[in-house]
Design a protein around this motif. Structure first.
Motif, short mmCIF file in Angstrom:
data_model
loop_
_atom_site.label_atom_id
_atom_site.label_comp_id
_atom_site.label_asym_id
_atom_site.label_seq_id
_atom_site.Cartn_x
_atom_site.Cartn_y
_atom_site.Cartn_z
N GLU A 51 26.26 174.41 40.01
CA GLU A 51 24.88 174.91 40.19
C GLU A 51 24.05 173.97 41.06
O GLU A 51 23.12 174.42 41.73
N ILE B 134 20.78 175.79 42.70
CA ILE B 134 20.01 176.25 41.54
C ILE B 134 19.40 175.06 40.80
O ILE B 134 18.29 175.14 40.28
N ARG B 135 20.14 173.97 40.72
CA ARG B 135 19.65 172.78 40.02
C ARG B 135 19.52 171.63 41.01
O ARG B 135 20.18 171.61 42.04
N VAL C 128 27.71 183.82 45.42
CA VAL C 128 27.83 183.18 44.11
C VAL C 128 28.13 184.20 43.01
O VAL C 128 27.43 185.21 42.90
N PRO D 291 27.87 183.74 39.28
CA PRO D 291 27.51 182.73 38.27
C PRO D 291 28.31 182.92 36.98
O PRO D 291 28.86 184.01 36.75
N GLY E 155 29.10 183.90 33.37
CA GLY E 155 28.53 184.96 32.54
C GLY E 155 27.71 185.94 33.36
O GLY E 155 26.63 186.35 32.94
N SER F 262 25.78 188.88 35.03
CA SER F 262 25.24 190.12 34.49
C SER F 262 24.35 190.76 35.56
O SER F 262 23.94 190.10 36.52
N SER F 263 24.08 192.06 35.40
CA SER F 263 23.22 192.73 36.37
C SER F 263 22.30 193.72 35.64
O SER F 263 22.31 193.79 34.42
N TYR G 220 21.45 194.08 46.48
CA TYR G 220 21.75 192.70 46.93
C TYR G 220 21.89 192.64 48.45
O TYR G 220 21.53 191.64 49.08
N LEU H 130 15.86 189.26 31.62
CA LEU H 130 16.64 188.96 32.83
C LEU H 130 17.04 187.49 32.86
O LEU H 130 18.13 187.15 33.32
N LYS I 85 19.89 187.04 30.36
CA LYS I 85 21.15 187.62 30.84
C LYS I 85 21.70 186.90 32.06
O LYS I 85 22.80 187.20 32.52
N ILE J 35 20.41 186.94 35.10
CA ILE J 35 20.15 187.64 36.37
C ILE J 35 19.21 186.81 37.26
O ILE J 35 19.37 186.75 38.47
N ARG K 263 19.12 183.64 37.35
CA ARG K 263 19.95 182.55 37.92
C ARG K 263 20.71 183.07 39.13
O ARG K 263 20.85 182.38 40.13
N LYS K 264 21.23 184.29 39.02
CA LYS K 264 21.94 184.88 40.16
C LYS K 264 20.97 185.08 41.33
O LYS K 264 21.30 184.77 42.48
N GLY L 182 17.78 177.16 36.57
CA GLY L 182 18.12 178.17 35.57
C GLY L 182 16.91 178.86 35.01
O GLY L 182 16.87 179.20 33.84
#
Lengths: 316, 371
Positions: free
Chosen positions: A52, A57-58, A85, A87, A89, A91-92, A105, B203, B206, B208, B210-211, B370
């Motif tokens: 990350e 992200i970080r 990416v 990530p 886990g 999810s959408s 996207y 979000l 879940k 999202i 972060r994505k 995050g």
């Protein structure tokens, strides 16, 4: 735009601290363009924090990270346009269909020319384009996540534990997609705690434990460099053989009806087989192999790669 | 700011909302149900009507005239109680909250007062009532008014103090016309605050967000898309409420430029509060509870459902610190009495609040690490 080098990713003395906890401790490595690089380690080893930070992200506590020649702390919006990416886990949006998610996207990246149908076909979701995300199985969701990671035709693809939680069949389907990326020459940065995944897909593996990188090289190099023994397996063996092998000074281990013996050289195997024959014992078959990455990891870190390994192998 | 990105987010938000049928139903229909329920209750608020249980122990012509005088008010439906039963027990058994008892000897006392002019002659009518009933006080006040008028007539002198009604407005307003702007304000608050908190925490939980942090979308794009989403929902919801109110109850409210302005200011205010809450509360479930903890007191203390004058002074002072109060007052000034000066004053207050809380929300909203 930063200086382009032969490396897609350069990590130098990277550390990340959360309060008093050191999640990543002075890690350094480089990833060549076009290679598949796997960061291998158990849960909590610092893999996701490391990836990350590279993904922007970080922010690191100390150290330098360059992605495609750019400093990740300064060039976030230039970098994110060139990476994809998945990530951990992933999810959408529950109520949005596969096609709509891809279109969404694609618009975020401003890639109006993206061939969404081709990407959907690449991950074998063509017959699911009209289905909402919430109705997809775990494996299909991961494959959608990979397709999304490719929507901007990225130069570097990050896949953080892409097969965690998937059943063996779904895991193999994801591997097929990743092998396709490898053939396309994409730089792939993979984090995983599945040894067989790293062995199958990676050109280079870095083993990380408790925030530190403890070994790095190709899977063969890691095995060669750390395999100072051979593993002899005798199947359906006569129980007397166990005693005979022990009397020779080896340390045999019994696993159901098999006996596993670590030997230093091939000559030891011949001696053991002769002794069994002379002792009047018998066995159905035998197998000699070098240790795998899992055993190398155990030797290097003294901890199992992931807790569910035994259970999953048993299930398979 | 990238309008293409904002547009993409807006489309996804609206589709998600439209396809989440349960959430859509409760968001749009709950305020309408409130309007229908309260509208039906107060539809004929000028024709207040009570049942009055009357026990006539005298059973004379004079006592019958009392019953006729009460019925003539048009506000009381007289129900006779058998003189043989106990009035208190009858009140309890019949669930009548008040029984008016005319005592035996009423006519005799009445004649003594009327024919002999005995100033000491009087009669006592009893209100046998259930104090736990909320409408009993209003019923007693109505009866007191009727008996005061009878006493006045019996005295044979014209009343000294007389009253007349002079409204400061050109027309008479109905309760519903004050109620509906309050419901519009409440609905905008609920949708904007709860929607922001719930969607963002979910979000984030879940992964999202972060994505999205690994795409070119910026924090400003995300927030603007959320604002537009909430504004569109508020406009749809307000339009539906007004249409139902016009169609079912025939209300008369002014629809002018103040309405969209107040909607915009309200959306910024409550989305801003939602963004701050999202930063503080991490889990989606806790976020809903936190949003409710803010919304419900504000709903009841800001005059959305009932007038502030009914509350103690300190609560009235407290209400004036709440943004929903200024939204209620502003919408009523704009839509009910068409008072632009008051509307402007309230718009200025809520506008200043919106600016402060929205900037605070922008500052505390996390995108990286995050978020």
């Amino acid at each position: 735009m930063g200086n382009e080098t032969e490396y897609a990713i350069e990590v130098e003395h990277l550390s990340k601290r959360y309060g008093g906890d050191l999640a990543v401790n002075n890690i350094s490595f480089k990833v060549r363009k076009g290679e598949v690089f796997a960061l291998l380690g158990p849960n909590g080893a610092g893999k996701t924090t490391t990836v990350e930070i590279i993904e922007t992200i970080r922010r690191p506590t100390s150290g330098k990270v360059r992605l495609l020649g750019m400093d990740v702390t300064r060039k976030k919006y230039d970098i994110v346009r060139r990476i994809g990416v998945l990530p951990q886990g992933f999810s959408s949006f529950d109520r949005i269909t596969v096609r709509e998610t891809m279109e969404y996207y694609s618009r975020l990246f401003g890639h109006s020319h993206t061939d969404i149908d081709e990407l959907i076909a690449l991950v074998n979701l063509t017959d699911k384009t009209g289905e909402q995300y919430t109705t997809l199985s775990g494996g299909l969701k991961q494959r959608l996540g990979i397709a999304i990671a490719l929507v901007n035709d990225p130069e570097v693809v990050f896949l953080d534990e892409p097969t965690t939680g998937l059943d063996p069949r779904a895991r193999r389907q994801v591997w097929d997609v990743l092998l396709g990326l490898k053939k396309k020459g994409k730089t792939v940065f993979l984090t995983t705690h599945y040894m067989e995944e790293a062995e199958l897909l990676a050109d280079t593996v870095a083993i990380i434990s408790k925030g530190s990188a403890i070994a790095m090289g190709s899977p063969d190099q890691l095995i060669e460099g750390n395999a100072d023994y051979l593993l002899l397996t005798l199947q359906s063996v006569d129980p007397r053989a166990l005693e005979i092998i022990a009397q020779m000074g080896f340390t045999p281990e019994q696993d159901n009806r098999a006996i596993l013996v670590r030997v230093a050289q091939t000559d030891d195997i011949r001696k053991i087989l002769n002794a069994i024959e002379d002792g009047g014992a018998s066995f159905l078959s035998m197998d000699v192999r070098k240790p795998n990455l899992e055993q190398v990891f155990l030797k290097l870190t003294g901890e199992a790669l992931h807790q569910d390994t035994v259970g999953e192998q048993g299930a398979q | 700011m990238n309008l293409r990105v904002v547009g993409a987010n807006l489309v996804v938000s609206l589709k998600s909302f439209y396809r989440e049928k349960t959430a859509m139903f409760f968001t749009t229909m709950f305020p309408i149900l409130l309007i229908l329920v309260f509208g039906t209750i107060f539809m004929d608020d000028d024709k207040l009507h009570f049942n009055l249980y009357l026990q006539d122990l005298d059973q004379t012509d004079a006592s019958a005239e009392i019953a006729e005088a009460l019925a003539a008010t048009g506000k009381l439906n007289i129900i006779t109680v058998d003189p043989a039963v106990d009035a208190a027990k009858s009140t309890e058994d019949s669930k009548a909250n008040l029984v008016l008892v005319i005592p035996k000897g009423y006519q005799e006392s009445f004649m003594q007062y009327l024919q002999f002019g005995d100033p000491n002659a009087f009669v006592t009518l009893s209100y046998v009532y259930d104090p736990s009933s909320s409408s009993v006080v209003e019923k007693m006040q109505l009866l007191d008014g009727v008996f005061a008028a009878i006493n006045q007539r019996l005295s044979a002198k014209p009343p000294f103090i007389r009253t007349t009604e002079v409204s400061i407005h050109t027309r008479k307003y109905r309760f519903l016309e004050f109620f509906i702007p309050g419901i519009i304000a409440m609905a905008i608050m609920t949708e904007s605050l709860f929607g922001t908190v719930h969607v963002n925490t979910e979000l984030r939980q879940k992964g999202i967000i972060r994505k999205l942090a690994t795409t070119p979308i910026t924090r400003a794009d995300w927030i603007l898309a959320n604002i537009l989403h909430q504004f569109i929902l508020a406009v749809i919801s307000t339009t539906l409420m007004l249409l139902v109110s016009y169609a079912v109850f025939g209300i008369q409210l002014d629809i002018n430029a103040w309405l969209p302005l107040f909607i915009v200011l309200a959306v910024f205010s409550f989305v801003g509060i939602g963004m701050v809450l999202t930063r503080i509360v991490k889990e989606a479930q806790s976020a809903s509870a936190a949003a409710n903890a803010i919304m419900f007191p504000m709903m009841f203390l800001s005059g959305s459902f009932f007038p502030l004058e009914m509350m103690p002074d300190f609560l009235q002072s407290f209400a004036k610190t709440l943004p929903l109060y200024y939204l209620n007052e502003g919408l009523r000034a704009a839509m009910v009495v068409n008072d632009s000066v008051t509307a402007l004053h309230n718009a200025a207050v809520i506008g200043a609040f919106a600016a402060v809380v929205f900037i605070l929300g922008l500052v505390v909203t996390q995108w990286e690490e995050g978020a």
